[in-house]
Design a protein around this motif. Structure first.
Motif, PDB file in Angstrom:
ATOM      1  N   LYS A 331       0.863  -1.132   0.081  1.00  0.00           N
ATOM      2  CA  LYS A 331      -0.041   0.024  -0.157  1.00  0.00           C
ATOM      3  C   LYS A 331       0.940   1.149  -0.070  1.00  0.00           C
ATOM      4  O   LYS A 331       0.618   2.264  -0.698  1.00  0.00           O
ATOM      5  N   MET A 336       0.143   5.434  -0.621  1.00  0.00           N
ATOM      6  CA  MET A 336      -0.900   5.599   0.512  1.00  0.00           C
ATOM      7  C   MET A 336       0.113   6.211   1.649  1.00  0.00           C
ATOM      8  O   MET A 336       1.396   5.713   2.106  1.00  0.00           O
ATOM      9  N   ASN A 345      -7.527  -1.303   2.609  1.00  0.00           N
ATOM     10  CA  ASN A 345      -7.714  -0.306   1.347  1.00  0.00           C
ATOM     11  C   ASN A 345      -7.204  -1.382   0.053  1.00  0.00           C
ATOM     12  O   ASN A 345      -6.037  -1.366  -0.360  1.00  0.00           O
ATOM     13  N   GLU A 347      -8.029  -0.936  -2.978  1.00  0.00           N
ATOM     14  CA  GLU A 347      -7.396  -0.262  -4.323  1.00  0.00           C
ATOM     15  C   GLU A 347      -6.057   0.048  -4.159  1.00  0.00           C
ATOM     16  O   GLU A 347      -5.436  -0.304  -5.135  1.00  0.00           O
ATOM     17  N   TYR A 348      -5.533   0.747  -3.121  1.00  0.00           N
ATOM     18  CA  TYR A 348      -4.097   0.768  -2.877  1.00  0.00           C
ATOM     19  C   TYR A 348      -3.383  -0.293  -2.968  1.00  0.00           C
ATOM     20  O   TYR A 348      -2.182  -0.141  -3.662  1.00  0.00           O
TER      21      TYR A 348
END
Length: 551
Positions: A331, A336, A345, A347-348
């Motif tokens: 991440k 991030m 998270n 997506e990250y």
């Protein structure tokens, strides 16, 4: 959870005689109750069927990937499932211990012990290297002062003094000030001990005879006709060998679960070749079924150099490579913020997976047998772990969740089982390049194939250095690129989302004794500096004489 030092002090250590007895080792020199130096004879013969395992990682981040911890936990887990395994590591440098990074003896319930001694003076190997380097420097300057028989050009002295501390004030100095009898005045530089060629030679020698031969070839300067002047030319080889006599022997200690650990040598992987000694690795292969070794920083640095330099020069071939990563670090590589990494998270995480993907693809260029070890943090969610496993397995590689920091060997059993199974397959090991290629072609192969650079740019200084070393016959050596560990590029501030960049080579030097060429990228330093608030501020002895603040 308890601190590393609290855990370490609760462990009941076995005396080193017991560890040696388990291994069937009889010839050793004790350094107190819990440390020993092993006779060089154990590095001569590899045990039939023994396996060499390389533990590497994705690019390091402030979150930490836990590569050393994983190495130790995996070696303990292999023993737990009935295999004979030894953890083979580098010795920590005092520079990071008193600087920013801290010690390098693992963490939690996967440590090598006695960790405070290992992180400090240990058996004195680094002090011996420092003394040997500075002895050569003293003999060199004395040679010039006493008449300069070898016609050395003071402006072409390449040998530097060293100290195993971060001290930016020593990067550029002037020596020989004062009276006429105080020596010849000239500019000089200091390197940190772990960046010196003497360290590289220690780590690439296979015997005392081989060590002396390598030392004799090290270039200290050039004469006025541009011919190299070596350690042997200034008659320093024998004295260096005497100083290094004991340092050449590998050090034996133990882990938190009394698994044997061999710790020897310690070149940094960003400014040197980043691997423990051949003597240590070959000793482990001679007395155990599995030698679990490591190479510094991410796979773009340590693992590439392990394969292309250490294995090439030492006649080794890994049977498998374990790439350590973490949800938090992936991440972070996607951009991030550090203070948000604990939050789930996906997506990250998927974006940052590109860093791991690149390292997997790179390691496949050296061999087939690859495993990914996910170093689980308490804040990682099941969804995040599952996503990393899914994305990794799309590449044909198994990703195994591990908890060796918190659980010791138990947290690495699944990884050990998969590794044993994987090692039944032929790794089909390859080098990345042919060492007979021109120097530039080797540099560009590494930069484009491993770092994924679009182009390599050379300064005028680097261009001249390459022409000079090739004219002297040093064009058939492997290349060690000195580069930031924090990015695949030569810019530590470029994260994995940036993929269109060029790499600048600002200088090139030959390590004729060690047997490789070093190419320095932009802004890389061979003498680090201390941060604004170094670890040294916290380190002390308490009223009981116990070390505090080091870990």
């Amino acid at each position: 959870m308890k601190t590393d030092i609290e855990i370490a002090r609760e462990i009941e250590l076995e005396e080193i005689d017991e560890i040696c007895q388990k291994l069937g080792v009889e010839n050793y020199d004790k350094y107190g109750k819990y440390k020993a130096k092993l006779d060089l004879e154990y590095a001569k013969n590899q045990k039939e069927g023994s396996k060499l395992i390389l533990v590497t990682a994705t690019n390091p981040t402030p979150s930490g990937e836990g590569k050393t911890t994983m190495n130790i936990g995996l070696s303990m887990a292999l023993n737990k499932i009935g295999k004979s395994a030894i953890s083979v590591l580098r010795e920590p440098s005092l520079g990071p211990s008193f600087g920013r990074k801290g010690g390098a003896a693992g963490g939690g319930y996967s440590q090598v012990l006695p960790m405070d001694e290992i992180n400090l003076h240990f058996t004195g190997d680094f002090h011996a290297i420092t003394t040997a380097v500075n002895l050569v420097a003293a003999i060199l300057d004395n040679h010039i002062y006493q008449g300069n028989e070898k016609n050395i050009d003071p402006n072409q002295i390449v040998w530097r003094r060293c100290v195993d501390l971060n001290d930016r004030a020593l990067r550029n100095i002037v020596i020989g000030l004062g009276n006429r009898t105080d020596g010849v005045t000239r500019e000089d530089k200091f390197d940190i001990t772990v960046a010196t060629e003497m360290m590289a030679v220690l780590c690439l020698a296979t015997s005392m005879e081989d060590f002396k031969e390598k030392v004799s070839k090290m270039i200290v300067a050039y004469d006025y006709a541009n011919n190299p002047v070596t350690v042997d030319d200034i008659k320093a080889t024998g004295s260096v060998a005497v100083i290094m006599k004991d340092a050449l022997k590998a050090n034996l200690v133990q882990t938190t679960e009394n698994t044997p650990a061999i710790i020897h040598g310690g070149p940094f992987a960003n400014i040197a070749h980043g691997c423990n000694s051949l003597i240590a690795t070959k000793t482990a292969l001679g007395i155990a079924d599995y030698a679990v070794t490591e190479a510094g920083f991410g796979a773009d640095l340590g693992a590439e150099k392990f394969n292309d330099i250490k294995c090439r020069l030492g006649g080794l071939a890994p049977d498998a490579t374990v790439i350590v990563t973490s949800v938090r670090s992936l991440k972070y590589h996607a951009g991030m913020p550090l203070d948000e990494l604990a939050a789930e998270n996906l997506e990250y995480l998927e974006k940052g997976f590109k860093n791991l993907k690149t390292h997997i693809e790179n390691m496949k260029k050296f061999g087939n047998n690859i495993l990914v070890a996910i170093n689980k943090f308490a804040t990682d969610t099941d969804k995040e772990i599952a996503l990393v496993q899914e994305l990794t397995e799309r590449l044909g590689v198994k990703a195994v969740e591990t908890t060796v920091f918190a659980d010791g060997s138990e947290g690495g059993v699944k990884l050990a089982q998969h590794l044993v199974e994987l090692c039944e397959n032929d790794n089909e090991f390859n080098y990345l390049y042919d060492e007979s290629l021109p120097t530039k072609e080797k540099i560009e192969t590494i930069a484009k194939e491993i770092y994924r650079a679009r182009e390599v740019v050379y300064t005028k200084k680097a261009e001249k250095a390459i022409i000079k070393l090739e004219s002297l016959g040093y064009n058939d050596l492997p290349v060690c690129i000195a580069k930031t560990p924090y990015s695949l590029s030569d810019d530590p501030n470029k994260n994995i989302t940036v993929d269109d960049y060029e790499i600048t080579i600002r200088d090139v030097r030959v390590n004729a004794g060690a047997g490789f060429v070093v190419a320095y990228t932009d802004n890389i330093l061979t003498m680090p500096g201390l941060p604004k608030v170094p670890n040294a501020y916290q380190i002390d002895l308490d009223s009981n004489g116990e070390i505090v603040g080091l870990f």
